[in-house]
Write a protein that holds these residues in place. Sequence first.
Motif, PDB file in Angstrom:
ATOM      1  N   GLU A 162      18.978  -7.017  -7.835  1.00 23.74           N
ATOM      2  CA  GLU A 162      18.616  -5.901  -6.953  1.00 23.74           C
ATOM      3  C   GLU A 162      19.726  -5.597  -5.939  1.00 23.74           C
ATOM      4  O   GLU A 162      19.533  -4.792  -5.037  1.00 23.74           O
ATOM      5  CB  GLU A 162      17.306  -6.209  -6.232  1.00 23.74           C
ATOM      6  CG  GLU A 162      16.134  -6.361  -7.190  1.00 23.74           C
ATOM      7  CD  GLU A 162      14.871  -6.799  -6.485  1.00 23.74           C
ATOM      8  OE1 GLU A 162      14.791  -6.661  -5.253  1.00 23.74           O
ATOM      9  OE2 GLU A 162      13.957  -7.280  -7.176  1.00 23.74           O
ATOM     10  N   SER A 163      20.847  -6.258  -6.040  1.00 19.39           N
ATOM     11  CA  SER A 163      22.006  -6.068  -5.151  1.00 19.39           C
ATOM     12  C   SER A 163      21.669  -6.317  -3.683  1.00 19.39           C
ATOM     13  O   SER A 163      22.227  -5.682  -2.797  1.00 19.39           O
ATOM     14  CB  SER A 163      22.601  -4.667  -5.323  1.00 19.39           C
ATOM     15  OG  SER A 163      23.102  -4.521  -6.624  1.00 19.39           O
ATOM     16  N   LYS A 164      20.786  -7.271  -3.426  1.00 22.81           N
ATOM     17  CA  LYS A 164      20.432  -7.602  -2.044  1.00 22.81           C
ATOM     18  C   LYS A 164      21.589  -8.291  -1.318  1.00 22.81           C
ATOM     19  O   LYS A 164      21.759  -8.110  -0.118  1.00 22.81           O
ATOM     20  CB  LYS A 164      19.217  -8.525  -2.012  1.00 22.81           C
ATOM     21  CG  LYS A 164      17.932  -7.897  -2.475  1.00 22.81           C
ATOM     22  CD  LYS A 164      16.805  -8.908  -2.413  1.00 22.81           C
ATOM     23  CE  LYS A 164      15.518  -8.349  -2.958  1.00 22.81           C
ATOM     24  NZ  LYS A 164      14.451  -9.339  -2.959  1.00 22.81           N
ATOM     25  N   HIS A 165      22.351  -9.087  -2.030  1.00 21.01           N
ATOM     26  CA  HIS A 165      23.367  -9.920  -1.391  1.00 21.01           C
ATOM     27  C   HIS A 165      24.790  -9.442  -1.626  1.00 21.01           C
ATOM     28  O   HIS A 165      25.732 -10.021  -1.099  1.00 21.01           O
ATOM     29  CB  HIS A 165      23.222 -11.365  -1.863  1.00 21.01           C
ATOM     30  CG  HIS A 165      21.847 -11.909  -1.634  1.00 21.01           C
ATOM     31  ND1 HIS A 165      21.329 -12.147  -0.385  1.00 21.01           N
ATOM     32  CD2 HIS A 165      20.866 -12.228  -2.511  1.00 21.01           C
ATOM     33  CE1 HIS A 165      20.098 -12.606  -0.490  1.00 21.01           C
ATOM     34  NE2 HIS A 165      19.784 -12.660  -1.773  1.00 21.01           N
ATOM     35  N   PHE A 166      24.962  -8.401  -2.415  1.00 19.77           N
ATOM     36  CA  PHE A 166      26.299  -7.923  -2.753  1.00 19.77           C
ATOM     37  C   PHE A 166      27.111  -7.585  -1.504  1.00 19.77           C
ATOM     38  O   PHE A 166      28.223  -8.076  -1.325  1.00 19.77           O
ATOM     39  CB  PHE A 166      26.219  -6.702  -3.678  1.00 19.77           C
ATOM     40  CG  PHE A 166      27.558  -6.191  -4.126  1.00 19.77           C
ATOM     41  CD1 PHE A 166      28.145  -6.679  -5.281  1.00 19.77           C
ATOM     42  CD2 PHE A 166      28.243  -5.232  -3.383  1.00 19.77           C
ATOM     43  CE1 PHE A 166      29.385  -6.224  -5.699  1.00 19.77           C
ATOM     44  CE2 PHE A 166      29.490  -4.772  -3.790  1.00 19.77           C
ATOM     45  CZ  PHE A 166      30.059  -5.272  -4.953  1.00 19.77           C
ATOM     46  N   ASN A 167      26.554  -6.756  -0.645  1.00 16.45           N
ATOM     47  CA  ASN A 167      27.299  -6.322   0.546  1.00 16.45           C
ATOM     48  C   ASN A 167      27.538  -7.456   1.531  1.00 16.45           C
ATOM     49  O   ASN A 167      28.635  -7.581   2.084  1.00 16.45           O
ATOM     50  CB  ASN A 167      26.585  -5.151   1.229  1.00 16.45           C
ATOM     51  CG  ASN A 167      26.740  -3.869   0.444  1.00 16.45           C
ATOM     52  OD1 ASN A 167      27.718  -3.655  -0.256  1.00 16.45           O
ATOM     53  ND2 ASN A 167      25.740  -3.009   0.534  1.00 16.45           N
ATOM     54  N   SER A 168      26.527  -8.300   1.751  1.00 17.24           N
ATOM     55  CA  SER A 168      26.712  -9.384   2.722  1.00 17.24           C
ATOM     56  C   SER A 168      27.758 -10.387   2.224  1.00 17.24           C
ATOM     57  O   SER A 168      28.584 -10.866   3.009  1.00 17.24           O
ATOM     58  CB  SER A 168      25.394 -10.074   3.039  1.00 17.24           C
ATOM     59  OG  SER A 168      24.793 -10.583   1.876  1.00 17.24           O
ATOM     60  N   TRP A 169      27.757 -10.684   0.915  1.00 19.45           N
ATOM     61  CA  TRP A 169      28.762 -11.603   0.388  1.00 19.45           C
ATOM     62  C   TRP A 169      30.153 -10.991   0.505  1.00 19.45           C
ATOM     63  O   TRP A 169      31.103 -11.664   0.885  1.00 19.45           O
ATOM     64  CB  TRP A 169      28.449 -11.968  -1.070  1.00 19.45           C
ATOM     65  CG  TRP A 169      29.401 -12.975  -1.636  1.00 19.45           C
ATOM     66  CD1 TRP A 169      29.477 -14.298  -1.320  1.00 19.45           C
ATOM     67  CD2 TRP A 169      30.440 -12.736  -2.596  1.00 19.45           C
ATOM     68  NE1 TRP A 169      30.491 -14.901  -2.043  1.00 19.45           N
ATOM     69  CE2 TRP A 169      31.100 -13.966  -2.835  1.00 19.45           C
ATOM     70  CE3 TRP A 169      30.863 -11.606  -3.292  1.00 19.45           C
ATOM     71  CZ2 TRP A 169      32.152 -14.096  -3.728  1.00 19.45           C
ATOM     72  CZ3 TRP A 169      31.911 -11.746  -4.190  1.00 19.45           C
ATOM     73  CH2 TRP A 169      32.550 -12.973  -4.397  1.00 19.45           C
ATOM     74  N   HIS A 170      30.265  -9.707   0.226  1.00 17.71           N
ATOM     75  CA  HIS A 170      31.570  -9.060   0.316  1.00 17.71           C
ATOM     76  C   HIS A 170      32.050  -8.911   1.760  1.00 17.71           C
ATOM     77  O   HIS A 170      33.258  -8.894   2.007  1.00 17.71           O
ATOM     78  CB  HIS A 170      31.571  -7.715  -0.424  1.00 17.71           C
ATOM     79  CG  HIS A 170      31.879  -7.884  -1.872  1.00 17.71           C
ATOM     80  ND1 HIS A 170      30.911  -8.063  -2.814  1.00 17.71           N
ATOM     81  CD2 HIS A 170      33.063  -7.949  -2.526  1.00 17.71           C
ATOM     82  CE1 HIS A 170      31.481  -8.229  -4.001  1.00 17.71           C
ATOM     83  NE2 HIS A 170      32.792  -8.160  -3.850  1.00 17.71           N
TER      84      HIS A 170
END
Length: 159
Positions: free
Chosen positions: A107-115
Amino acid sequence: MMRYYPLIFSLLFVSNLLSAQRIDSFPSNPNEFITPFETFMLATGIKEVKKEFEDFKLTFAGGGFTEEEQKVVIDIANTMKAKRMSSSPYFRSYLKALLLLKKNDTESKHFNSWHEIVAGFLADPERSNREFKLFIDFTIEFFETNTIRYSKVGTSWAA
């Protein structure tokens, strides 16, 4: 002395060809990104790099990333390139971690925070490329095993 002229000319010609093929940054347009990135990644001829890149290419070009996510990936790739990171081990490890993140985070929940963490790590002038690689290796293990520390024999710390 005359016999060295062909050798000198050949060396100059080859060095010009090599410098002309050097990629300083990747295009920011996702549609133009893959071709120069592929050239960069496959220049070493390492099988493992080719495999990671092919998996990435299928996901990137096949709709596995939103357009916004593609731009984030390109920004990170350009930052890594500016820091003179090579296709192996740095880009290869980043792509492996990225694909594991996408696999686990449907669901791309963590994509932005990891990046954001990755970008912050790359922006810190006190962090070396080696430290970046250690961080990426940690995240690969975390995404693969869902543990903070994994051991086959000893204690594993589950997340």
